[in-house]
Scaffold this active site. Sequence first.
Site, PDB file in Angstrom:
ATOM      1  N   THR A  55       9.792   2.265  -9.900  1.00  0.00           N
ATOM      2  CA  THR A  55      10.765   2.148 -11.199  1.00  0.00           C
ATOM      3  C   THR A  55       9.920   2.421 -12.403  1.00  0.00           C
ATOM      4  O   THR A  55      10.723   2.320 -13.579  1.00  0.00           O
ATOM      5  CB  THR A  55      10.773   0.350 -11.218  1.00  0.00           C
ATOM      6  OG1 THR A  55       9.357  -0.234 -10.861  1.00  0.00           O
ATOM      7  CG2 THR A  55      11.775  -0.287 -10.566  1.00  0.00           C
ATOM      8  N   GLY A 110       4.220  -8.655 -12.369  1.00  0.00           N
ATOM      9  CA  GLY A 110       2.631  -8.582 -12.475  1.00  0.00           C
ATOM     10  C   GLY A 110       2.299  -8.800 -13.834  1.00  0.00           C
ATOM     11  O   GLY A 110       2.078  -9.927 -14.340  1.00  0.00           O
ATOM     12  N   ARG A 144      11.184  -7.610 -16.968  1.00  0.00           N
ATOM     13  CA  ARG A 144      10.765  -7.973 -18.229  1.00  0.00           C
ATOM     14  C   ARG A 144      11.619  -8.726 -19.030  1.00  0.00           C
ATOM     15  O   ARG A 144      12.817  -8.560 -19.024  1.00  0.00           O
ATOM     16  CB  ARG A 144      10.452  -6.723 -19.005  1.00  0.00           C
ATOM     17  CG  ARG A 144       9.643  -5.676 -18.347  1.00  0.00           C
ATOM     18  CD  ARG A 144       8.132  -6.107 -18.596  1.00  0.00           C
ATOM     19  NE  ARG A 144       7.164  -5.129 -17.915  1.00  0.00           N
ATOM     20  CZ  ARG A 144       6.490  -5.096 -16.959  1.00  0.00           C
ATOM     21  NH1 ARG A 144       7.067  -5.792 -15.965  1.00  0.00           N
ATOM     22  NH2 ARG A 144       5.791  -4.107 -16.579  1.00  0.00           N
ATOM     23  N   LEU A 186       0.753  -1.149   0.121  1.00  0.00           N
ATOM     24  CA  LEU A 186      -0.095   0.027  -0.286  1.00  0.00           C
ATOM     25  C   LEU A 186       0.761   1.150  -0.134  1.00  0.00           C
ATOM     26  O   LEU A 186       0.264   2.310  -0.102  1.00  0.00           O
ATOM     27  CB  LEU A 186      -1.017  -0.179   1.077  1.00  0.00           C
ATOM     28  CG  LEU A 186      -2.001  -1.094   1.088  1.00  0.00           C
ATOM     29  CD1 LEU A 186      -2.779  -1.067   2.589  1.00  0.00           C
ATOM     30  CD2 LEU A 186      -2.956  -1.207  -0.067  1.00  0.00           C
ATOM     31  N   LYS A 187       2.161   1.102   0.036  1.00  0.00           N
ATOM     32  CA  LYS A 187       3.269   2.180  -0.109  1.00  0.00           C
ATOM     33  C   LYS A 187       2.669   3.424   0.903  1.00  0.00           C
ATOM     34  O   LYS A 187       2.343   4.460   0.218  1.00  0.00           O
ATOM     35  CB  LYS A 187       3.167   2.572  -1.355  1.00  0.00           C
ATOM     36  CG  LYS A 187       3.564   1.654  -2.515  1.00  0.00           C
ATOM     37  CD  LYS A 187       4.012   2.101  -3.811  1.00  0.00           C
ATOM     38  CE  LYS A 187       4.345   1.049  -4.723  1.00  0.00           C
ATOM     39  NZ  LYS A 187       3.635   0.163  -5.162  1.00  0.00           N
TER      40      LYS A 187
HETATM   41  O1  C5P Z   1       2.989  -5.257 -13.893  1.00  0.00           O
HETATM   42  P1  C5P Z   1       4.454  -5.260 -13.369  1.00  0.00           P
HETATM   43  O2  C5P Z   1       5.304  -6.290 -13.582  1.00  0.00           O
HETATM   44  O3  C5P Z   1       5.144  -3.740 -13.876  1.00  0.00           O
HETATM   45  O4  C5P Z   1       4.233  -4.846 -11.742  1.00  0.00           O
HETATM   46  C1  C5P Z   1       5.209  -4.214 -10.953  1.00  0.00           C
HETATM   47  C2  C5P Z   1       4.366  -4.482  -9.572  1.00  0.00           C
HETATM   48  O5  C5P Z   1       5.438  -3.754  -8.652  1.00  0.00           O
HETATM   49  C3  C5P Z   1       3.259  -3.430  -9.377  1.00  0.00           C
HETATM   50  O6  C5P Z   1       2.286  -3.868  -8.607  1.00  0.00           O
HETATM   51  C4  C5P Z   1       3.616  -2.211  -8.901  1.00  0.00           C
HETATM   52  O7  C5P Z   1       2.720  -1.413  -8.283  1.00  0.00           O
HETATM   53  C5  C5P Z   1       4.739  -2.456  -8.165  1.00  0.00           C
HETATM   54  N1  C5P Z   1       5.995  -1.860  -7.904  1.00  0.00           N
HETATM   55  C6  C5P Z   1       6.832  -1.002  -8.686  1.00  0.00           C
HETATM   56  N2  C5P Z   1       7.729  -0.272  -8.618  1.00  0.00           N
HETATM   57  C7  C5P Z   1       8.096   0.217  -7.296  1.00  0.00           C
HETATM   58  C8  C5P Z   1       7.331  -0.604  -6.169  1.00  0.00           C
HETATM   59  C9  C5P Z   1       6.271  -1.533  -6.401  1.00  0.00           C
HETATM   60  O8  C5P Z   1       6.430  -1.560  -9.990  1.00  0.00           O
HETATM   61  N3  C5P Z   1       9.251   0.953  -6.954  1.00  0.00           N
END
Ligand code: C5P
Length: 223
Positions: free
Chosen positions: A126, A204, A175, A63-64
């Site tokens: 990120t 995700g 990725r 929930l940051k």
């Molecule tokens: O879909 P994807 O692989 O980009 O998801 C990355 C997940 O990590 C998301 O739920 C995003 O909210 C979370 N996140 C992020 N960068 C951060 C912290 C959390 O992408 N610094």
Amino acid sequence: MNNNWKKLIVALDLDKRSEIEKAIDIFAPKGVKFKIGSIAFTKFGPDFVKGLIDQGIDIFLDLKLYDIPNTMARTSSVIAELGCWAFTVHLYSGREALGAVKEAVAKTAEKMKKARPLILGVSVLTSSEATKSEIHDLVRQADYVGLEGVISSANDVKEIKKDFPKLKVITPGIRNPLDQKGDQKRIATASIAFANGADYIVVGRPIIEKNDYLKAAEEIIRG
Ligand code: C5P
């Protein structure tokens, strides 16, 4: 590859319960952990999260938190009561707030006789660009206060581990070369993240936007 399942956190950024259940059925037996962020939490609420924890599933509640110290500390107590495996706070919230969170979690976990959730500090998202010194200064706050870990891009892990060896590093923005970047900017493959020393990767869309979650996850962790 087998070991890497235990270092995978699947981001359940989903608003359909059937899809969340499908991911849990596939991945929980492999020892994978799950991240519930604002999408699923807002849709399904804390009772849903509690139900998963009661089934023995490790939940990372993302929930940051970023607020005044009192609000952050009291929210963190509620999260500790739920029994989450880990949760996130923004490192920008500063030392006073982070210290208050640490203290509140310790007190609540002791009172409830539950394991303390890991407190993970978000450095820079990120999806944003960041300088090395910006990240270093933020991560130093996490180390100073005694948080258990930080969220950072795969490209920053080596330096964080060198400067702050006690901190766990959890890496989103994972990725494969053919995956859509989406809104992520600082990306890397899982094998680069692990080679740099990441303790866990968070993934995700490269998994949950595919029909075959298992095949997609295998491709990711093979990197
Ligand atoms: O879909 P994807 O692989 O980009 O998801 C990355 C997940 O990590 C998301 O739920 C995003 O909210 C979370 N996140 C992020 N960068 C951060 C912290 C959390 O992408 N610094």
